[in-house]
Motif scaffolding. Structure first.
Motif, PDB file in Angstrom:
ATOM      1  N   GLU A  27      49.977  34.001  43.735  1.00  0.00           N
ATOM      2  CA  GLU A  27      48.750  34.228  42.985  1.00  0.00           C
ATOM      3  C   GLU A  27      48.304  35.428  42.766  1.00  0.00           C
ATOM      4  O   GLU A  27      47.030  35.705  42.145  1.00  0.00           O
ATOM      5  CB  GLU A  27      47.939  33.018  43.183  1.00  0.00           C
ATOM      6  CG  GLU A  27      48.212  31.668  43.133  1.00  0.00           C
ATOM      7  CD  GLU A  27      47.471  30.540  43.519  1.00  0.00           C
ATOM      8  OE1 GLU A  27      46.150  30.732  43.343  1.00  0.00           O
ATOM      9  OE2 GLU A  27      47.732  29.448  44.008  1.00  0.00           O
ATOM     10  N   SER A  28      48.640  36.528  43.493  1.00  0.00           N
ATOM     11  CA  SER A  28      47.943  37.590  43.428  1.00  0.00           C
ATOM     12  C   SER A  28      49.277  38.740  44.169  1.00  0.00           C
ATOM     13  O   SER A  28      50.073  38.371  44.706  1.00  0.00           O
ATOM     14  CB  SER A  28      46.699  37.870  44.550  1.00  0.00           C
ATOM     15  OG  SER A  28      47.243  37.382  45.746  1.00  0.00           O
ATOM     16  N   LEU A  29      48.930  39.915  43.892  1.00  0.00           N
ATOM     17  CA  LEU A  29      49.831  41.041  44.436  1.00  0.00           C
ATOM     18  C   LEU A  29      49.712  40.992  46.152  1.00  0.00           C
ATOM     19  O   LEU A  29      50.660  41.166  46.650  1.00  0.00           O
ATOM     20  CB  LEU A  29      49.353  42.269  44.013  1.00  0.00           C
ATOM     21  CG  LEU A  29      49.768  42.754  42.370  1.00  0.00           C
ATOM     22  CD1 LEU A  29      49.091  43.729  42.024  1.00  0.00           C
ATOM     23  CD2 LEU A  29      51.022  42.784  42.111  1.00  0.00           C
ATOM     24  N   PHE A  32      51.805  38.144  46.875  1.00  0.00           N
ATOM     25  CA  PHE A  32      53.260  38.354  46.877  1.00  0.00           C
ATOM     26  C   PHE A  32      53.694  39.430  48.122  1.00  0.00           C
ATOM     27  O   PHE A  32      54.571  39.250  48.712  1.00  0.00           O
ATOM     28  CB  PHE A  32      53.484  39.233  45.513  1.00  0.00           C
ATOM     29  CG  PHE A  32      54.878  39.618  45.193  1.00  0.00           C
ATOM     30  CD1 PHE A  32      55.818  38.654  44.710  1.00  0.00           C
ATOM     31  CD2 PHE A  32      55.351  40.725  45.673  1.00  0.00           C
ATOM     32  CE1 PHE A  32      56.898  39.037  44.669  1.00  0.00           C
ATOM     33  CE2 PHE A  32      56.596  41.253  45.228  1.00  0.00           C
ATOM     34  CZ  PHE A  32      57.516  40.226  44.553  1.00  0.00           C
ATOM     35  N   GLN A 112      51.581  50.432  44.908  1.00  0.00           N
ATOM     36  CA  GLN A 112      51.089  49.105  45.260  1.00  0.00           C
ATOM     37  C   GLN A 112      49.804  49.034  46.076  1.00  0.00           C
ATOM     38  O   GLN A 112      48.762  47.935  45.738  1.00  0.00           O
ATOM     39  CB  GLN A 112      51.933  48.356  45.933  1.00  0.00           C
ATOM     40  CG  GLN A 112      53.576  48.333  45.384  1.00  0.00           C
ATOM     41  CD  GLN A 112      53.364  47.456  44.017  1.00  0.00           C
ATOM     42  OE1 GLN A 112      52.666  46.515  43.764  1.00  0.00           O
ATOM     43  NE2 GLN A 112      53.758  48.136  42.923  1.00  0.00           N
ATOM     44  N   GLU A 119      42.502  44.995  43.145  1.00  0.00           N
ATOM     45  CA  GLU A 119      42.625  43.722  42.912  1.00  0.00           C
ATOM     46  C   GLU A 119      41.599  42.990  43.965  1.00  0.00           C
ATOM     47  O   GLU A 119      40.995  42.016  43.581  1.00  0.00           O
ATOM     48  CB  GLU A 119      44.173  43.079  43.436  1.00  0.00           C
ATOM     49  CG  GLU A 119      44.233  41.425  43.409  1.00  0.00           C
ATOM     50  CD  GLU A 119      45.527  41.170  44.092  1.00  0.00           C
ATOM     51  OE1 GLU A 119      46.530  40.669  43.072  1.00  0.00           O
ATOM     52  OE2 GLU A 119      45.589  41.262  45.105  1.00  0.00           O
ATOM     53  N   SER A 138      46.878  32.994  37.335  1.00  0.00           N
ATOM     54  CA  SER A 138      47.008  33.846  38.420  1.00  0.00           C
ATOM     55  C   SER A 138      48.557  34.167  38.388  1.00  0.00           C
ATOM     56  O   SER A 138      48.724  35.378  38.763  1.00  0.00           O
ATOM     57  CB  SER A 138      46.164  33.455  39.490  1.00  0.00           C
ATOM     58  OG  SER A 138      44.927  33.321  39.237  1.00  0.00           O
ATOM     59  N   THR A 142      50.334  37.813  37.796  1.00  0.00           N
ATOM     60  CA  THR A 142      50.840  38.465  38.949  1.00  0.00           C
ATOM     61  C   THR A 142      52.238  38.866  38.762  1.00  0.00           C
ATOM     62  O   THR A 142      52.732  40.028  38.732  1.00  0.00           O
ATOM     63  CB  THR A 142      50.817  37.819  40.188  1.00  0.00           C
ATOM     64  OG1 THR A 142      49.436  37.376  40.699  1.00  0.00           O
ATOM     65  CG2 THR A 142      51.506  38.285  41.421  1.00  0.00           C
ATOM     66  N   LEU A 146      53.978  42.638  38.137  1.00  0.00           N
ATOM     67  CA  LEU A 146      55.089  42.899  38.861  1.00  0.00           C
ATOM     68  C   LEU A 146      56.337  43.418  38.080  1.00  0.00           C
ATOM     69  O   LEU A 146      56.984  44.381  38.158  1.00  0.00           O
ATOM     70  CB  LEU A 146      55.412  41.952  40.029  1.00  0.00           C
ATOM     71  CG  LEU A 146      54.614  42.086  41.164  1.00  0.00           C
ATOM     72  CD1 LEU A 146      54.796  40.632  42.214  1.00  0.00           C
ATOM     73  CD2 LEU A 146      54.751  43.042  41.953  1.00  0.00           C
TER      74      LEU A 146
END
Length: 186
Positions: A27-29, A32, A112, A119, A138, A142, A146
């Protein structure tokens, strides 16, 4: 873990920590990179790179500080992504005899950490204003972010140089060599 490795570990009763944890539902970097993608490398980088920077324990055995600052958190993340980018460039150099054009893999990884900070700040701001983004948007945001970054920075070195074809050929040759050891022709 891939299919053959999973079968072998199951047959011998070996329990191996997963390398990935459903990265396609991140749901987010932050989720991830920190909880879902290549967990083995995340764990390998955390101990020798991130933790000493975050804890202010630059020299082993020195007294750690009580808590890490946001600056040290950012520097620790940046250092981990820098090492990851350099390692990816090293693998590329080993396979191709050169670094990626314009150091694209290094760029992909080093961008990143600042994105994770942006973020986190965005999430804080949204929380302060009572804004909640549902899970599905979300996840989609994401994945789009990416994939866009990968399309611009990660995939081109593979596609421009036929790296994937070289890897497949190398794996195939290794398999043939291994098969010859197991089943020598007389």
């Amino acid at each position: 873990m891939d299919g053959p490795a999973s079968a072998v570990t199951s047959m011998i009763g070996l329990h191996v920590a997963p390398h990935f944890n459903k990265p396609f539902v991140a749901e987010s970097l932050t989720s991830f990179w920190g909880k879902r993608w290549n967990l083995t490398i995340s764990n390998c980088l955390r101990g020798p790179i991130y933790d000493p920077i975050y804890e202010g324990q630059w020299v082993k055995g020195s007294k750690p500080q009580v808590s890490g600052s946001l600056t040290r958190r950012f520097v620790g993340m940046s250092a981990c992504f820098l090492v990851s980018g350099l390692m990816h460039e090293l693998v590329y150099w080993y396979m191709m005899g050169m670094h990626t054009h314009q150091w694209k893999w290094l760029c992909f990884f080093t961008m990143q950490a600042p994105l994770l900070v942006v973020e986190a700040l965005g999430k804080k701001l949204m929380k302060r204003h009572g804004v909640h983004v549902p899970r599905l948007p979300s996840i989609l945001a994401t994945m789009v972010a990416l994939l866009w970054m990968a399309d611009k920075f990660f995939f081109p070195p593979c596609l421009d140089t036929d790296l994937a074809g070289r890897v497949v050929t190398a794996v195939n040759n290794n398999f043939k060599d291994f098969s010859m050891l197991l089943f020598p022709s007389s």
